[in-house]
Write an enzyme that holds these catalytic residues in place. Structure first.
Site, PDB file in Angstrom:
ATOM      1  N   ASP A  56       5.869   2.095   1.981  1.00 56.68           N
ATOM      2  CA  ASP A  56       4.988   0.950   2.205  1.00 56.68           C
ATOM      3  C   ASP A  56       4.307   1.178   3.559  1.00 56.68           C
ATOM      4  O   ASP A  56       4.961   1.142   4.610  1.00 56.68           O
ATOM      5  CB  ASP A  56       5.808  -0.340   2.218  1.00 56.68           C
ATOM      6  CG  ASP A  56       4.957  -1.588   2.388  1.00 56.68           C
ATOM      7  OD1 ASP A  56       3.783  -1.470   2.811  1.00 56.68           O
ATOM      8  OD2 ASP A  56       5.458  -2.694   2.103  1.00 56.68           O
ATOM      9  N   HIS A  57       2.992   1.420   3.535  1.00 53.56           N
ATOM     10  CA  HIS A  57       2.282   1.797   4.758  1.00 53.56           C
ATOM     11  C   HIS A  57       2.207   0.669   5.777  1.00 53.56           C
ATOM     12  O   HIS A  57       1.828   0.888   6.931  1.00 53.56           O
ATOM     13  CB  HIS A  57       0.861   2.266   4.404  1.00 53.56           C
ATOM     14  CG  HIS A  57       0.350   3.352   5.289  1.00 53.56           C
ATOM     15  ND1 HIS A  57       0.584   3.387   6.645  1.00 53.56           N
ATOM     16  CD2 HIS A  57      -0.391   4.459   5.027  1.00 53.56           C
ATOM     17  CE1 HIS A  57       0.021   4.443   7.170  1.00 53.56           C
ATOM     18  NE2 HIS A  57      -0.578   5.127   6.206  1.00 53.56           N
ATOM     19  N   ARG A  58       2.606  -0.539   5.383  1.00 56.63           N
ATOM     20  CA  ARG A  58       2.587  -1.642   6.334  1.00 56.63           C
ATOM     21  C   ARG A  58       3.732  -1.553   7.340  1.00 56.63           C
ATOM     22  O   ARG A  58       3.651  -2.140   8.430  1.00 56.63           O
ATOM     23  CB  ARG A  58       2.655  -2.982   5.582  1.00 56.63           C
ATOM     24  CG  ARG A  58       1.455  -3.260   4.694  1.00 56.63           C
ATOM     25  CD  ARG A  58       1.659  -4.502   3.846  1.00 56.63           C
ATOM     26  NE  ARG A  58       2.816  -4.369   2.951  1.00 56.63           N
ATOM     27  CZ  ARG A  58       3.216  -5.315   2.105  1.00 56.63           C
ATOM     28  NH1 ARG A  58       2.555  -6.467   2.047  1.00 56.63           N
ATOM     29  NH2 ARG A  58       4.257  -5.113   1.316  1.00 56.63           N
TER      30      ARG A  58
ATOM     31  N   PRO B 160       0.835  -1.213   0.000  1.00 53.76           N
ATOM     32  CA  PRO B 160       0.000   0.000   0.000  1.00 53.76           C
ATOM     33  C   PRO B 160       0.866   1.257   0.000  1.00 53.76           C
ATOM     34  O   PRO B 160       1.349   1.694   1.036  1.00 53.76           O
ATOM     35  CB  PRO B 160      -0.821  -0.130   1.284  1.00 53.76           C
ATOM     36  CG  PRO B 160       0.016  -1.000   2.171  1.00 53.76           C
ATOM     37  CD  PRO B 160       0.767  -1.930   1.291  1.00 53.76           C
TER      38      PRO B 160
END
Length: 446
Positions: free
Chosen positions: A418-420, A244
């Site tokens: 990467d929003h994770r 994401p």
């Protein structure tokens, strides 16, 4: 005897294509000696033998594509190999796992180990005498599409190998079509080939009529992807589909950096490398990564992987593809060493001598399109890394300083995250630290 198998030459490699055998059957092979050139998902690489002896058998021909671990050659003592093969013929050699049993007495081990790709493409590639035609993978695919019998062509490639342009020329001039079984109950004019295109059919004069390629879009040509391009396409699609992405933009005042580099260039002896602005960006990112461990990590299988080394990848355009070689331990190196390392790996990419560790060791990536006049852009994360910094051009722009108008050298940067593993506030602080380091370039020399 020792069996040589398709080696894993990169972390993402799943299969390889034999380009050129550098040794022939009967040649002596020493440990560390280049044996075969292989096209991988990242580059063309020469594989060095890990055993010594005589090359007694070549199992994979030039142009063959095989999975990792598939047998490609046998190295051993020539007399011992011959004796061993004789015993196997008498006693019955065990077939490789998954291989079909011999259909008749006298089948050799080489027959059983023939690459599956050879069997699938036997119809358009046979010579009638059982000898396999030497052709590149692209040439084979084009020949199949056009219904051309490769045995009727003369190759212009190394060793008489049939290459793409040979098939294209034959398709324009018209050559005998490969024999194909007629569909039951259907005339030749209605038979179809793979992909739904009409098969080539013989006209009354004995010529070959091929399907028209002219459409409302004009004449269509098809370009086959190299293995490197195939992997790039797959990995970029996977990155956008699974990671994401979110993007943060900032403008860096590079005025002090521009002035400092000008002084450095004037003081550098002729012939020595002067660090570029991109080298400064690499160093600034490396120092910031030490302060923000998650930016120097990856999200894998529901866990965070945090790396102790700071290895910055530098995107390099090469041969219609994008490759990311690595500047290792960039946080511990001075600007001059980073400049030398970055140029060295970029040269290796362009001449095809780059090694797998130099392509797969990055923990963060910098992509710079400023030299093309691009002000800003959003890059795709080089998975599984946590982020990538896109760097634009340095431009003179008007700015307000102390209530007055001034001119500054400004550079736009965009951080894709990467929003994770990287959240908004942490990523913003990380980017702000990169900007601060670049705006005070003396800190990069520490």
């Amino acid at each position: 005897m020792s069996e040589i198998v398709m080696p894993r030459l990169s972390d993402s490699m799943e299969e390889g294509t034999i380009l050129t055998w550098l040794k022939q059957v009967g040649d002596e092979v020493a440990v560390g000696e280049e044996l075969v050139e292989i096209e991988t998902d990242k580059a063309n690489m020469a594989y060095e033998a890990d055993v010594a002896g005589t090359l007694t058998e070549i199992l994979a021909q030039e142009g063959d594509t095989l999975a990792i671990g598939a047998p490609i050659a046998v190295v051993g003592d020539a007399n011992g190999a011959a004796a061993g093969q004789g015993a196997a013929a008498t006693q019955g050699a065990a077939a490789p796992e998954g291989a079909p049993p011999p259909s008749a007495a006298g089948s050799s081990a080489a027959d059983l180990e023939a690459p599956i790709g050879d069997l699938k493409s036997a119809a358009p590639e046979g010579t009638g005498s059982g000898e396999r035609v030497k052709a590149s993978p692209v040439a084979r695919r084009l020949a199949k599409e056009h219904g051309i019998d490769l045995a009727t062509l003369t190759g212009s490639g190394p060793g008489g190998r049939i290459v793409k342009k040979d098939v294209q020329s034959a398709a324009q001039d018209g050559v005998p079509a490969a024999a194909a079984p007629q569909a039951a109950g259907l005339p030749p004019s209605t038979q179809q080939v793979e992909g739904g295109r009409p098969a080539a059919t013989a006209d009354a004069a004995g010529g070959t009529a091929s399907a028209a390629t002219e459409t409302a879009k004009g004449e269509t040509s098809v370009e086959e992807l190299s293995k490197l391009q195939e992997v790039i396409a797959r990995r970029m699609a996977e990155s956008k589909a699974t990671a994401p992405h979110f993007y943060l933009e900032a403008t860096v005042d590079m005025s002090a950096a521009v002035e400092g580099r000008a002084r450095l260039k004037a003081a550098t002896p002729e012939g020595q490398v002067v660090p570029s602005f991109n080298d400064m960006v690499v160093k600034a990112c490396a120092l910031a990564l030490k302060e923000f461990p998650r930016a120097n990590g990856a999200y894998r299988d529901g866990r965070f992987e945090l790396y102790s080394r700071v290895n910055v990848g530098v995107a390099v355009a090469a041969q219609d593809a994008l490759v990311v070689p690595t500047v290792f331990d960039a946080d511990r190196k001075g600007l001059a060493q980073i400049a030398a390392d970055a140029r060295a790996v970029a040269a290796k990419v362009r001449d095809g001598s780059i090694t797998p560790p130099e392509l797969s060791g990055g923990t963060f990536t910098v992509s710079n399109l400023g030299m093309f006049g691009i002000r800003n852009f959003g890059a795709v994360i080089n998975s599984p890394q946590a982020a990538i910094l896109a760097v634009g051009a340095i431009e003179e722009r008007p700015v307000a300083r102390d209530g007055a108008l001034a001119i500054a050298h400004l550079m736009d940067v965009t951080l894709a995250c990467d929003h994770r593993i990287l959240y908004g506030a942490d990523a913003a602080e990380f980017l702000a630290r990169i900007r601060a380091l670049l705006e005070e370039p003396l800190s990069l020399a520490l």
